[in-house]
Design a protein around this motif. Sequence first.
Motif, PDB file in Angstrom:
ATOM      1  N   PHE A 117      50.706  22.879  27.072  1.00  0.00           N
ATOM      2  CA  PHE A 117      50.086  23.376  25.976  1.00  0.00           C
ATOM      3  C   PHE A 117      49.546  24.571  26.363  1.00  0.00           C
ATOM      4  O   PHE A 117      49.550  25.630  25.596  1.00  0.00           O
ATOM      5  N   SER A 118      49.069  24.989  27.808  1.00  0.00           N
ATOM      6  CA  SER A 118      48.654  26.083  28.284  1.00  0.00           C
ATOM      7  C   SER A 118      49.757  26.982  28.264  1.00  0.00           C
ATOM      8  O   SER A 118      49.562  28.434  27.776  1.00  0.00           O
ATOM      9  N   ARG A 119      51.023  26.957  28.547  1.00  0.00           N
ATOM     10  CA  ARG A 119      52.126  27.917  28.462  1.00  0.00           C
ATOM     11  C   ARG A 119      52.401  28.353  26.913  1.00  0.00           C
ATOM     12  O   ARG A 119      52.992  29.321  26.737  1.00  0.00           O
ATOM     13  N   ASN A 120      52.348  27.386  26.095  1.00  0.00           N
ATOM     14  CA  ASN A 120      52.557  27.640  24.563  1.00  0.00           C
ATOM     15  C   ASN A 120      51.331  28.428  23.956  1.00  0.00           C
ATOM     16  O   ASN A 120      51.909  29.239  23.254  1.00  0.00           O
ATOM     17  N   LEU A 121      50.209  28.540  24.557  1.00  0.00           N
ATOM     18  CA  LEU A 121      49.239  29.322  24.185  1.00  0.00           C
ATOM     19  C   LEU A 121      49.499  30.904  24.532  1.00  0.00           C
ATOM     20  O   LEU A 121      49.411  31.733  23.973  1.00  0.00           O
ATOM     21  N   GLU A 122      50.009  30.699  25.776  1.00  0.00           N
ATOM     22  CA  GLU A 122      50.707  32.337  26.176  1.00  0.00           C
ATOM     23  C   GLU A 122      51.731  32.920  25.309  1.00  0.00           C
ATOM     24  O   GLU A 122      51.796  33.980  25.247  1.00  0.00           O
ATOM     25  N   ARG A 123      52.289  32.298  24.802  1.00  0.00           N
ATOM     26  CA  ARG A 123      53.738  32.505  24.037  1.00  0.00           C
ATOM     27  C   ARG A 123      53.123  32.736  22.338  1.00  0.00           C
ATOM     28  O   ARG A 123      53.847  33.045  21.687  1.00  0.00           O
ATOM     29  N   ASN A 124      51.896  32.397  22.215  1.00  0.00           N
ATOM     30  CA  ASN A 124      51.492  32.443  20.767  1.00  0.00           C
ATOM     31  C   ASN A 124      50.435  33.432  20.671  1.00  0.00           C
ATOM     32  O   ASN A 124      49.299  33.349  20.700  1.00  0.00           O
ATOM     33  N   PRO A 125      50.866  34.794  20.052  1.00  0.00           N
ATOM     34  CA  PRO A 125      49.732  35.772  20.053  1.00  0.00           C
ATOM     35  C   PRO A 125      48.669  35.415  19.045  1.00  0.00           C
ATOM     36  O   PRO A 125      47.508  35.856  19.081  1.00  0.00           O
ATOM     37  N   GLU A 126      49.192  34.842  17.778  1.00  0.00           N
ATOM     38  CA  GLU A 126      48.299  34.722  16.744  1.00  0.00           C
ATOM     39  C   GLU A 126      47.145  33.771  17.374  1.00  0.00           C
ATOM     40  O   GLU A 126      45.879  33.813  16.957  1.00  0.00           O
ATOM     41  N   ALA A 127      47.330  32.610  17.856  1.00  0.00           N
ATOM     42  CA  ALA A 127      46.295  31.845  18.681  1.00  0.00           C
ATOM     43  C   ALA A 127      45.686  32.513  19.570  1.00  0.00           C
ATOM     44  O   ALA A 127      44.261  32.342  19.436  1.00  0.00           O
ATOM     45  N   ARG A 128      45.966  33.401  20.320  1.00  0.00           N
ATOM     46  CA  ARG A 128      45.177  34.122  21.384  1.00  0.00           C
ATOM     47  C   ARG A 128      44.277  35.006  20.627  1.00  0.00           C
ATOM     48  O   ARG A 128      43.013  35.178  20.977  1.00  0.00           O
ATOM     49  N   GLN A 129      44.934  35.714  19.520  1.00  0.00           N
ATOM     50  CA  GLN A 129      43.841  36.534  18.747  1.00  0.00           C
ATOM     51  C   GLN A 129      42.793  35.861  18.190  1.00  0.00           C
ATOM     52  O   GLN A 129      41.552  36.398  18.006  1.00  0.00           O
ATOM     53  N   TYR A 130      43.087  34.723  17.432  1.00  0.00           N
ATOM     54  CA  TYR A 130      41.927  33.721  17.068  1.00  0.00           C
ATOM     55  C   TYR A 130      40.821  33.537  18.044  1.00  0.00           C
ATOM     56  O   TYR A 130      39.676  33.935  17.898  1.00  0.00           O
ATOM     57  N   LEU A 131      41.462  33.136  19.253  1.00  0.00           N
ATOM     58  CA  LEU A 131      40.385  32.730  20.237  1.00  0.00           C
ATOM     59  C   LEU A 131      39.596  34.185  20.668  1.00  0.00           C
ATOM     60  O   LEU A 131      38.471  34.401  20.920  1.00  0.00           O
ATOM     61  N   ALA A 132      40.215  35.258  20.766  1.00  0.00           N
ATOM     62  CA  ALA A 132      39.606  36.639  20.997  1.00  0.00           C
ATOM     63  C   ALA A 132      38.556  36.955  19.959  1.00  0.00           C
ATOM     64  O   ALA A 132      37.432  37.437  20.352  1.00  0.00           O
ATOM     65  N   ARG A 133      38.888  36.601  18.866  1.00  0.00           N
ATOM     66  CA  ARG A 133      37.788  36.923  17.805  1.00  0.00           C
ATOM     67  C   ARG A 133      36.426  36.078  17.707  1.00  0.00           C
ATOM     68  O   ARG A 133      35.665  36.280  17.398  1.00  0.00           O
ATOM     69  N   ARG A 134      36.898  35.003  18.480  1.00  0.00           N
ATOM     70  CA  ARG A 134      35.760  33.843  18.761  1.00  0.00           C
ATOM     71  C   ARG A 134      35.086  34.127  20.064  1.00  0.00           C
ATOM     72  O   ARG A 134      34.293  33.281  20.667  1.00  0.00           O
ATOM     73  N   GLY A 135      35.621  35.194  20.675  1.00  0.00           N
ATOM     74  CA  GLY A 135      34.831  35.739  21.969  1.00  0.00           C
ATOM     75  C   GLY A 135      35.502  34.938  23.295  1.00  0.00           C
ATOM     76  O   GLY A 135      34.927  35.171  24.395  1.00  0.00           O
TER      77      GLY A 135
END
Length: 572
Positions: A117-135
């Motif tokens: 799951f962790s490696r998949n988060l690294e490959r998913n920019p949309e999910a990372r951007q969502y988390l960044a918007r949530r701080g």
Amino acid sequence: MDEVVRRIKERVDLVEVVSRYVKLTKAGKSYKGLSPFKKEKTPSFFVSPDKQLYYCFASGKGGDVFTFIQEVERVDFRGALEILAKEAGVELKPVSPKEASRKERWYAALEAAAEWFSRNLERNPEARQYLARRGVDERVASLFRLGYAPNEPTALLAHLTKAGFTKEELLAAGIARQRDDGSYIAQLRSRIVFPLCDTAGRVVGFSGRRFPEDERLGPKYLNTPETALFKKGETLYPWHLAKEPVRRHNCAIVVEGQMDVVNAHRAGWPIAVAVSGTGFTEYHAALLTRAAQRIIFALDADEAGFRSLVRSAALVLGRGAEVRVTVLPEGQDPADVISQDPEAWRESVRAAQPVVAYVARRLLAGSPQAKARGMRDYLVPLIGAIPSAVARSLAAQEASAILDIPASALLEDTALWRAQEARGARDLARAREEKDGRGVTASERDYRTARERFVVEVLRYSSETARRRVEEVVPQDMREALLSRYPEDETARIAIGIREEEDENFTSLAQSAAYEVVWLATKDAFAAAARSLEEMEREGASHEQTAPLLQELDALRDRLRQIEDAWRVLRR
């Protein structure tokens, strides 16, 4: 493994470990305190610093530092080993797949899934951007091991089966589910993934937050199912990270969801925790109040959240701890407040109100009828849950000043509520003391089970000295029956690592438990034979017919005397 256990015991003091959970006082050469396993008013829990052993007379539980951590942290032996190894600074070697037990393979599968799951988060920019918007930045995502489950039903399972795990193991670990047609698919898809860990930090399950935001993908939050490793009512997120800060600050903050926790920790509040897919339980209350005496709730302000708050607060108050409530802006959760205005969050925690005062102020806004119902349903049970009469009186005075009603009226209703609760508790206790067909009560069965498990654990895990002492007492057929009754994966290794040949106290304890188990079994056999004789005599049986039973009773009576005599000598 024995060498690792020995090194840990050399570096960890049982009294120091127990003192984090139980207030101990000196009692001769030992220490005593209230049982951490059962509610009691008189201390019956003893710790021997010389022997590095404990025994609880209220529950019949005893053992070493490993057993204690297993009991209070609700982990298996491996979990206790990891907790204590970290504390002692002892490095543990990973368990090879061939040596792994069934549960250890489930843990390994969950760990492999978390890494995927962790490696998949690294490959998913949309999910990372969502988390960044949530701080949530990369550092925080790494700390909490956040991941992403793509919308691919079989990708994770293909990865894990290729790594050597069977589909049956993935099903048992809660990673997969089986369709009606017999095929297997992943439990979580299209979700930000939060690994859920036990107190040792091992992954036991997952919680997924729907992403992208599409209602067709199912509920907003979804947990993997309960398994042998994951019990929702016994999991606090992320207790393995929060427990030490909670103990250090003597305070915990209970929030609604995982994202609230992640943002709180990011903002410098490592004492935040959340329940995982269930209501706040008695176990959660016990876990928190063993570590801290001030619990702050930051839950939703709607009606459902209010009812949940009252239930949760009553459980904590009942354990003698202080409960406070943060008041957040309407429509906002802790994650929103922390992200938008960290200072506002800090102020809300600083100004947290005592829960009784908070509930009283909330009732002020209702009609007279609603206020009366609220006092009956919410305020009185809260005050009534407080064990101290003085503290109840102070809480009632605080509520009466807010609601402009006599404190005496509140205390009168509280006394009535407590009397009704006591009657219910007495009825439950009476039910537990009702004897079964063998003349044994539920309380006695619990105690017998504790003694039998201790004997089984000595037979199964101890070195030859203690095992031989137990085998001298317990007949072979009874040993075989006991070992069959308690499967290996259900017993805690309380005796492992104790060098019985150097510890006469432990071998005596083991042999005493063996005598007690045999005595109880013999007493049961005597009682059963006596009942059979009574029935035969009632039916008019002849002396010739009852003679074999009379001989059996004489033999059992002699056996009981022999056991009692040997047991008495041992206890001198």
